[in-house]
Design a protein around this motif. Structure first.
Motif, PDB file in Angstrom:
ATOM      1  N   LEU A 277       0.814  -1.205   0.000  1.00  0.00           N
ATOM      2  CA  LEU A 277       0.000   0.000   0.000  1.00  0.00           C
ATOM      3  C   LEU A 277       0.853   1.261   0.000  1.00  0.00           C
ATOM      4  CD1 LEU A 277      -2.568  -1.083   2.747  1.00  0.00           C
ATOM      5  CD2 LEU A 277      -2.863  -1.248   0.262  1.00  0.00           C
ATOM      6  N   GLU A 278       0.208   2.370  -0.353  1.00  0.00           N
ATOM      7  CA  GLU A 278       0.844   3.673  -0.250  1.00  0.00           C
ATOM      8  C   GLU A 278      -0.227   4.718   0.028  1.00  0.00           C
ATOM      9  OE1 GLU A 278       2.679   4.702  -3.929  1.00  0.00           O
ATOM     10  OE2 GLU A 278       0.836   4.601  -5.099  1.00  0.00           O
ATOM     11  N   LYS A 279       0.203   5.851   0.577  1.00  0.00           N
ATOM     12  CA  LYS A 279      -0.720   6.952   0.821  1.00  0.00           C
ATOM     13  C   LYS A 279      -0.633   7.922  -0.356  1.00  0.00           C
ATOM     14  CE  LYS A 279      -1.804   8.155   4.903  1.00  0.00           C
ATOM     15  NZ  LYS A 279      -1.879   8.651   6.301  1.00  0.00           N
ATOM     16  N   THR A 280      -1.790   8.294  -0.895  1.00  0.00           N
ATOM     17  CA  THR A 280      -1.831   9.191  -2.048  1.00  0.00           C
ATOM     18  C   THR A 280      -1.673  10.645  -1.605  1.00  0.00           C
ATOM     19  OG1 THR A 280      -4.222   9.558  -2.006  1.00  0.00           O
ATOM     20  CG2 THR A 280      -3.431   7.582  -3.148  1.00  0.00           C
ATOM     21  N   GLU A 281      -1.529  11.548  -2.564  1.00  0.00           N
ATOM     22  CA  GLU A 281      -1.413  12.975  -2.267  1.00  0.00           C
ATOM     23  C   GLU A 281      -2.663  13.510  -1.579  1.00  0.00           C
ATOM     24  OE1 GLU A 281      -0.514  14.977  -5.887  1.00  0.00           O
ATOM     25  OE2 GLU A 281       1.532  14.164  -6.032  1.00  0.00           O
ATOM     26  N   ARG A 282      -3.797  12.855  -1.824  1.00  0.00           N
ATOM     27  CA  ARG A 282      -5.049  13.280  -1.190  1.00  0.00           C
ATOM     28  C   ARG A 282      -5.218  12.687   0.208  1.00  0.00           C
ATOM     29  NH1 ARG A 282      -9.558  12.829  -6.064  1.00  0.00           N
ATOM     30  NH2 ARG A 282      -8.567  14.325  -7.505  1.00  0.00           N
ATOM     31  N   GLY A 283      -4.292  11.836   0.612  1.00  0.00           N
ATOM     32  CA  GLY A 283      -4.348  11.257   1.947  1.00  0.00           C
ATOM     33  C   GLY A 283      -5.057   9.932   2.042  1.00  0.00           C
ATOM     34  N   SER A 284      -5.572   9.427   0.941  1.00  0.00           N
ATOM     35  CA  SER A 284      -6.233   8.118   0.954  1.00  0.00           C
ATOM     36  C   SER A 284      -5.195   7.006   0.781  1.00  0.00           C
ATOM     37  CB  SER A 284      -7.281   8.042  -0.155  1.00  0.00           C
ATOM     38  OG  SER A 284      -6.667   8.204  -1.427  1.00  0.00           O
ATOM     39  N   ILE A 285      -5.613   5.791   1.092  1.00  0.00           N
ATOM     40  CA  ILE A 285      -4.731   4.631   0.961  1.00  0.00           C
ATOM     41  C   ILE A 285      -5.055   3.918  -0.341  1.00  0.00           C
ATOM     42  CG2 ILE A 285      -3.945   2.482   1.999  1.00  0.00           C
ATOM     43  CD1 ILE A 285      -3.289   4.978   3.628  1.00  0.00           C
ATOM     44  N   ALA A 286      -4.027   3.596  -1.106  1.00  0.00           N
ATOM     45  CA  ALA A 286      -4.222   2.953  -2.400  1.00  0.00           C
ATOM     46  C   ALA A 286      -3.226   1.814  -2.575  1.00  0.00           C
ATOM     47  CB  ALA A 286      -4.048   3.968  -3.526  1.00  0.00           C
ATOM     48  N   LEU A 287      -3.514   0.970  -3.535  1.00  0.00           N
ATOM     49  CA  LEU A 287      -2.594  -0.112  -3.877  1.00  0.00           C
ATOM     50  C   LEU A 287      -1.342   0.473  -4.519  1.00  0.00           C
ATOM     51  CD1 LEU A 287      -2.246  -3.266  -4.154  1.00  0.00           C
ATOM     52  CD2 LEU A 287      -3.145  -2.972  -6.480  1.00  0.00           C
ATOM     53  N   LYS A 288      -0.192   0.079  -4.013  1.00  0.00           N
ATOM     54  CA  LYS A 288       1.082   0.537  -4.570  1.00  0.00           C
ATOM     55  C   LYS A 288       1.595  -0.429  -5.629  1.00  0.00           C
ATOM     56  CE  LYS A 288       5.856   1.520  -3.143  1.00  0.00           C
ATOM     57  NZ  LYS A 288       6.785   1.539  -1.966  1.00  0.00           N
ATOM     58  N   SER A 289       1.565  -1.729  -5.318  1.00  0.00           N
ATOM     59  CA  SER A 289       2.112  -2.731  -6.234  1.00  0.00           C
ATOM     60  C   SER A 289       1.623  -4.108  -5.840  1.00  0.00           C
ATOM     61  CB  SER A 289       3.654  -2.701  -6.222  1.00  0.00           C
ATOM     62  OG  SER A 289       4.150  -2.862  -4.894  1.00  0.00           O
ATOM     63  N   VAL A 290       1.681  -5.043  -6.784  1.00  0.00           N
ATOM     64  CA  VAL A 290       1.311  -6.437  -6.505  1.00  0.00           C
ATOM     65  C   VAL A 290       2.526  -7.320  -6.730  1.00  0.00           C
ATOM     66  CG1 VAL A 290      -1.113  -6.106  -7.066  1.00  0.00           C
ATOM     67  CG2 VAL A 290       0.470  -6.800  -8.862  1.00  0.00           C
ATOM     68  N   HIS A 291       2.570  -8.428  -5.991  1.00  0.00           N
ATOM     69  CA  HIS A 291       3.733  -9.307  -6.018  1.00  0.00           C
ATOM     70  C   HIS A 291       3.295 -10.723  -5.687  1.00  0.00           C
ATOM     71  CE1 HIS A 291       6.336  -5.676  -5.631  1.00  0.00           C
ATOM     72  NE2 HIS A 291       5.354  -5.256  -4.853  1.00  0.00           N
ATOM     73  N   SER A 292       4.175 -11.669  -5.964  1.00  0.00           N
ATOM     74  CA  SER A 292       4.031 -12.998  -5.383  1.00  0.00           C
ATOM     75  C   SER A 292       4.748 -12.998  -4.039  1.00  0.00           C
ATOM     76  CB  SER A 292       4.659 -14.062  -6.305  1.00  0.00           C
ATOM     77  OG  SER A 292       6.071 -13.924  -6.332  1.00  0.00           O
ATOM     78  N   LEU A 293       4.361 -13.895  -3.160  1.00  0.00           N
ATOM     79  CA  LEU A 293       5.015 -13.992  -1.861  1.00  0.00           C
ATOM     80  C   LEU A 293       6.494 -14.329  -2.030  1.00  0.00           C
ATOM     81  CD1 LEU A 293       4.174 -13.857   1.165  1.00  0.00           C
ATOM     82  CD2 LEU A 293       4.017 -16.347   1.098  1.00  0.00           C
ATOM     83  N   LYS A 294       6.775 -15.210  -2.959  1.00  0.00           N
ATOM     84  CA  LYS A 294       8.155 -15.611  -3.210  1.00  0.00           C
ATOM     85  C   LYS A 294       8.998 -14.439  -3.671  1.00  0.00           C
ATOM     86  CE  LYS A 294      10.873 -19.071  -5.756  1.00  0.00           C
ATOM     87  NZ  LYS A 294      10.785 -20.201  -6.735  1.00  0.00           N
ATOM     88  N   GLU A 295       8.430 -13.618  -4.535  1.00  0.00           N
ATOM     89  CA  GLU A 295       9.155 -12.444  -5.052  1.00  0.00           C
ATOM     90  C   GLU A 295       9.516 -11.485  -3.928  1.00  0.00           C
ATOM     91  OE1 GLU A 295       8.131  -8.540  -7.846  1.00  0.00           O
ATOM     92  OE2 GLU A 295       6.706 -10.193  -7.670  1.00  0.00           O
ATOM     93  N   LEU A 296       8.613 -11.273  -2.987  1.00  0.00           N
ATOM     94  CA  LEU A 296       8.858 -10.308  -1.922  1.00  0.00           C
ATOM     95  C   LEU A 296       9.906 -10.774  -0.924  1.00  0.00           C
ATOM     96  CD1 LEU A 296       5.230  -9.117  -1.135  1.00  0.00           C
ATOM     97  CD2 LEU A 296       7.103  -7.696  -1.941  1.00  0.00           C
ATOM     98  N   PHE A 297       9.996 -12.093  -0.730  1.00  0.00           N
ATOM     99  CA  PHE A 297      10.856 -12.592   0.349  1.00  0.00           C
ATOM    100  C   PHE A 297      12.001 -13.483  -0.115  1.00  0.00           C
ATOM    101  CE2 PHE A 297       6.898 -11.501   2.547  1.00  0.00           C
ATOM    102  CZ  PHE A 297       7.401 -10.736   3.590  1.00  0.00           C
ATOM    103  N   SER A 298      12.248 -13.538  -1.407  1.00  0.00           N
ATOM    104  CA  SER A 298      13.348 -14.372  -1.897  1.00  0.00           C
ATOM    105  C   SER A 298      14.691 -13.682  -1.669  1.00  0.00           C
ATOM    106  CB  SER A 298      13.171 -14.671  -3.385  1.00  0.00           C
ATOM    107  OG  SER A 298      13.117 -13.487  -4.128  1.00  0.00           O
TER     108      SER A 298
END
Length: 282
Positions: free
Chosen positions: A261-282
């Protein structure tokens, strides 16, 4: 500790029900529906290996229902619970704990199977302790008319009859190698496991955020028993998840295993990026 995503197959649900008040002209661009207004969804689970414990979080729909039942949900894909476990070198007999976020059929149906001669039911994980919580268990065994079709007795009662059921106390950290966040909008006392993995929080979102498309606050399923409560829970937890740089595991997203997730310029929360679990922790 090691984490593995476990895929139990795909099924279809009505797009309008899954996206609630969001118009089809909008959600159809995200997850296109077929001619029956049905969209494809995953039944993704999470496996936590911690020392000698092998904890399976949710287990899909199972295979014991009749053809009429499965005909409503258009099961498709080559993945099964057994195949996915085998891929990582495990079998159902290796599972020491089965953690059930809630007892809707697409989350706990794999808990119970037919016995050998199909005269009754038995646990699919013969060596496992099954985990629920008192408030949700009571809610599920005495269902309200709105949820009754999602709480199937053959998925639930044999767990207790087997003697393998235990109830979680508090946030569960004294009983399991992770803590639990409770949510009350989708159903009563749904549990979201929060696992600290390689110094980073990982949350299994269950039906609070079924897919990455449900991150915007108005995207609340029509299945939720308290939709305004779901909205408040989402707002509170999304802010926390963003601040803590939490990895979100999506149970029903047909393509995206995990999201950041990330916070947008308007202050809302939005999806930042998608990944596989393996990709994030390899």
């Amino acid at each position: 500790m090691e984490l593995y995503t476990i895929h139990t197959g795909n099924f279809k649900l009505d797009g309008g029900a899954m996206f609630g008040v969001v118009p089809k002209s909008i959600w159809h661009k995200l997850n296109p529906a077929d001619d029956n207004n049905m969209c494809s969804w995953a039944m993704r689970c999470l496996l936590v290996q911690d020392g000698k414990r092998l904890i399976l979080i949710d287990n899909g729909m199972g295979n014991k229902q009749d053809a009429k039942f499965f005909g409503h949900y258009y099961l498709h894909g080559d993945d099964t619970l057994e195949k996915s476990l085998n891929k990582h070198g495990f079998t159902t007999d290796d599972i020491t704990d089965v953690f059930l976020t809630h007892l809707h059929f697409d989350h706990c149906g794999g808990s119970i199977k037919w016995n050998k001669d199909k005269t009754g039911f038995e646990p699919a994980f013969k060596n496992a302790t099954y985990w629920s919580n008192p408030a949700h268990w009571e809610w599920a065994v005495n269902p309200n008319p709105r949820e009754k079709a999602s709480f199937l007795k053959e998925n639930i009662l044999p767990i207790k009859e087997s003697g393998q059921l235990k109830m979680l106390e508090g946030n569960g950290s004294k009983q399991l190698p992770f803590s639990v966040l409770y949510a009350f909008g989708h159903t009563d006392s749904m549990m979201l496991p929060r696992v600290m993995y390689k110094n980073r929080p990982v949350v299994f979102c269950a039906d609070l955020l079924p897919a990455r498309w449900h991150i915007p606050l108005p995207y609340v399923m029509a299945y939720d028993v308290r939709p305004l409560e779901s909205l408040k829970e989402k707002e509170k937890l999304l802010n926390r998840f963003c601040e803590e740089d939490t990895v979100l595991v999506f149970e029903h997203d047909p393509l995206a295993e995990c999201g950041l997730l990330e916070k947008t310029e308007r202050g809302s929360i939005a999806l930042k990026s998608v990944h596989s679990l393996k990709e994030l922790f390899s």
